[in-house]
Scaffold this active site. Structure first.
Site, PDB file in Angstrom:
ATOM      1  N   VAL A  11       0.830  -1.204   0.000  1.00 49.24           N
ATOM      2  CA  VAL A  11       0.000   0.000   0.000  1.00 49.24           C
ATOM      3  C   VAL A  11       0.865   1.255   0.000  1.00 49.24           C
ATOM      4  O   VAL A  11       0.559   2.246  -0.681  1.00 49.24           O
ATOM      5  CB  VAL A  11      -0.949  -0.006   1.216  1.00 49.24           C
ATOM      6  CG1 VAL A  11      -1.784   1.278   1.269  1.00 49.24           C
ATOM      7  CG2 VAL A  11      -1.872  -1.222   1.176  1.00 49.24           C
ATOM      8  N   ASP A  12       1.947   1.232   0.742  1.00 45.25           N
ATOM      9  CA  ASP A  12       2.826   2.391   0.852  1.00 45.25           C
ATOM     10  C   ASP A  12       3.451   2.727  -0.502  1.00 45.25           C
ATOM     11  O   ASP A  12       3.405   3.875  -0.972  1.00 45.25           O
ATOM     12  CB  ASP A  12       3.915   2.096   1.884  1.00 45.25           C
ATOM     13  CG  ASP A  12       4.497   3.344   2.522  1.00 45.25           C
ATOM     14  OD1 ASP A  12       4.034   4.453   2.211  1.00 45.25           O
ATOM     15  OD2 ASP A  12       5.415   3.208   3.350  1.00 45.25           O
ATOM     16  N   ASP A  13       4.068   1.741  -1.148  1.00 42.55           N
ATOM     17  CA  ASP A  13       4.619   1.955  -2.479  1.00 42.55           C
ATOM     18  C   ASP A  13       3.539   2.411  -3.445  1.00 42.55           C
ATOM     19  O   ASP A  13       3.772   3.285  -4.286  1.00 42.55           O
ATOM     20  CB  ASP A  13       5.243   0.662  -3.003  1.00 42.55           C
ATOM     21  CG  ASP A  13       6.589   0.377  -2.381  1.00 42.55           C
ATOM     22  OD1 ASP A  13       7.599   0.724  -3.000  1.00 42.55           O
ATOM     23  OD2 ASP A  13       6.631  -0.182  -1.283  1.00 42.55           O
TER      24      ASP A  13
END
Length: 655
Positions: A396-398
């Protein structure tokens, strides 16, 4: 506090002179040029990702476990290990940190396997340090599992993790679906290795009994770290289970073994490896060996190649990376260059960004199988992994970083990528409004009390830093997608609850409160939170309070071990990457014209190296707080550039 910082009046004056390049312009131009020069011809950026000496030590241990010893490579890794030993003989989890017994035991064993004499000065110092800490029996669970496979401790020294765990129903308190992606990929092949009590080939029969203060067979304190009532109860159940293990039907063990094999084989991930992380890849490779896959088997051959691709080999030294970070590096490099190009419109940057963003768009995961679908079965795919390939595990972060870069490009070529990414990111929101890295609602906190989880990193719960970046992207998309407002509002509410009393936010994936505060303030800016908001004002005050006298910022990884307010945001030196993050945070909060921001910019201009970059020696992020740390070699390249470019745009740019 800023008495040592040089005033920027000369810098400002120079900037206004039309025929003279200002120091600020000069710094941006040089850093930009160098960053562009590091772009791969395929369009991506990837920088070395260095960990502590545990991973290179495990590489040597793996060679001896398998009896596949590359003497030349082993000698280079041994050189790396010797060079990174501390003066007291120990090995730390990050540069300058305190010695860690598990890391030191593995490094000592690796060096002994590589042929170092135990009476050599560096080995004597390491051994004395280990014994002073209570000996190798005090090592963590993963180290003791390795020692059990090398027949240095009995199997009772490790938690009871039978492969039959694979057969447990989802409602059972412990289930694979309840732990993080990295835990799953590491544990499943490990179930096989531990259940069958495999033995390392260890062709030279080298042991390290000299590292124990009590005979390992007589040691009774292997689980002395288990302190909580829940942990002790689970430990008692484990002991009962171990006693009953001979009663497990052979058919059940065979069925569980086949299920574990099929699980990790389905996720082998080609030349990028199981989970695309070193520990899982090694466990899978060793499990395949035990299960009878011959060396010439294609799956086993590719599994070995995946591990070898993590090596960074120099002329005299070598180390092994825990994984690689091309999606993350390319996404953040793109955001930095987009800031440089916001008003400049440099054709060279335009070309680099187009190639980089097209490469990123080609890596989006859509209809591939993924473990995230267990909790979100009806959600269409649209995320990105961290590594070149990791199809089961988009991050999710990427995904928020990449989607932000694609959206900022304002190129209709990426419309479908952005649509899918928007739906996927919003759909991965946890019930509390926050976002975890790989799964939604991965919050079974009681599992961190089981004896196996002495690292305290079995789960992937929502965190402020990931949630801040999701708020950044959702806020960016809000005008086009007003239906996102409820999700964004829940994220902002979650972030308000997560703010520390001093005004900072915790950084799970980057060091530490400076990183977390940057992440959230950028999210608040995109979400349109007024600059006068009390949460923002508290964060500004905190960032200014921890600025160093030289105008920079720095923060120690020890803040993960001691998070007291007097330690947060502090270090014995300023760092370029944390100065960049603090500046980006303050500018996102609307504080561009403050003396503190000017002093920080001056610090970056003054400390830039001749090669156009900066050089931070410190580790920059935790893999797992208090247990495993990383040095992203790109952080001191793109974060300072990003901050300088935003400052120039805010102060001197024109729409």
């Amino acid at each position: 506090m800023l008495k040592e910082a040089t005033a920027l009046s000369a810098l400002d004056t120079a900037f206004l002179q039309p025929y003279n390049e200002s120091p600020l312009d000069n710094a941006i131009r040089r850093a930009k040029k160098e960053l562009l020069g590091l772009q791969h011809q395929s369009g991506y950026w990837v920088f070395e990702l260095e960990a502590d000496c545990t991973i290179p030590s495990e590489y040597i241990l793996m060679m001896h476990y398998m009896d596949e010893i590359d003497a030349a490579l082993q000698a280079k890794i041994a050189n790396y290990l010797r060079a990174n030993q501390q003066a007291d003989g120990s090995y730390p989890l990050f540069f300058g940190g305190p010695g860690d017994i598990s890391c030191t035991v593995k490094a000592y064993y690796a060096l002994k396997l590589a042929g170092d004499d135990i009476d050599a000065p560096h080995m004597k110092k390491a051994r004395a340090w280990i014994l002073a800490q209570g000996g190798a029996a005090r090592s963590n669970v993963f180290t003791r599992i390795m020692l059990a496979m090398f027949e240095q401790v009995p199997w009772r020294a490790v938690p009871f993790i039978p492969v039959e765990i694979m057969l447990l129903p989802r409602w059972f308190p412990f289930h694979l679906d309840k732990v993080s992606y990295w835990s799953r990929t590491v544990m499943v092949p490990l179930f096989i290795l531990c259940s069958y009590k495999v033995k390392a080939r260890n062709p030279r029969k080298i042991g390290i009994r000299e590292l124990f203060t009590v005979d390992p067979e007589k040691e009774k304190g292997y689980f002395s770290h288990v302190k909580t009532p829940l942990g002790k109860s689970i430990l008692a159940l484990e002991r009962i289970g171990r006693l009953m293990e001979p009663l497990i039907p052979k058919a059940m063990r065979r069925k569980a073994t086949e299920k574990a094999r099929d699980w990790f084989m389905a996720r082998l991930n080609g030349v990028d490896g199981l989970g695309a992380i070193f520990p899982a890849m090694v466990n899978a490779y060793e499990a395949m060996d035990y299960l009878g896959f011959p060396p010439e088997n294609e799956h086993r051959r590719i599994a070995k190649e995946a591990i070898e691709r993590l090596l960074v080999v120099g002329e005299n030294s070598a180390y092994c990376q825990p994984c690689v970070s091309p999606i993350w590096d390319t996404g953040l490099s793109s955001l930095a260059l987009q800031e440089v190009n916001r008003f400049e419109k440099d054709p060279e940057i335009d070309d680099a960004l187009t190639r980089g963003l097209r490469w990123l768009a080609s890596k989006q995961l859509t209809d591939e199988p993924g473990d995230w679908r267990i909790n979100r079965p009806n959600l269409e795919g649209g995320g990105w992994a961290f590594q070149f390939e990791n199809t089961y595990y988009p991050d999710v972060d990427d995904s928020a970083v990449v989607a932000q870069a694609l959206a900022q490009a304002e190129n209709h070529e990426f419309d479908e990528n952005i649509r899918r990414a928007t739906n996927w990111i919003a759909g991965m929101q946890s019930d509390n409004g926050g976002f975890g890295a790989f799964d939604a609602n991965n919050t079974h906190y009681y599992l961190n009390h089981i004896p196996f989880a002495d690292h305290g990193a079995l789960l992937d719960p929502p965190t402020a830093d990931v949630s801040g970046r999701c708020a950044m992207f959702l806020g960016k998309m809000l005008e086009q997608r007003p239906d996102l407002k409820p999700a964004l509002d829940r994220t902002i509410e979650y972030l308000r609850k997560e703010q520390e009393a001093d005004g900072s936010w915790f950084g799970r994936w980057g060091t530490n409160y400076i990183y977390g505060t940057w992440s959230v303030l950028v999210g608040f800016e995109a979400a349109g939170i007024p600059k006068t908001d009390p949460s923002i004002q508290k964060a500004i005050a905190w960032l200014k309070s921890v600025q160093r006298p030289d105008g920079g910022w720095g923060e120690d990884n020890l803040t993960y071990h001691d998070a007291s307010p007097e330690r947060r945001g502090r270090f014995h030196t300023s760092t370029a990457f944390q100065t960049g993050l603090a500046l980006l945070a303050l500018m996102a909060a609307g504080d561009t014209d403050s003396p503190e921001v000017e002093a920080g910019i001056d610090y970056l201009v003054r400390t830039q190296n001749a090669d156009g970059f900066w050089k931070d020696e410190c580790f920059t992020a935790p893999g797992f707080p208090r247990v495993f740390y990383l040095k992203y070699h790109g952080y001191d390249k793109f974060f300072p550039l990003w901050a300088l470019a935003r400052y120039r745009n805010e102060r001197y740019g024109t729409a």
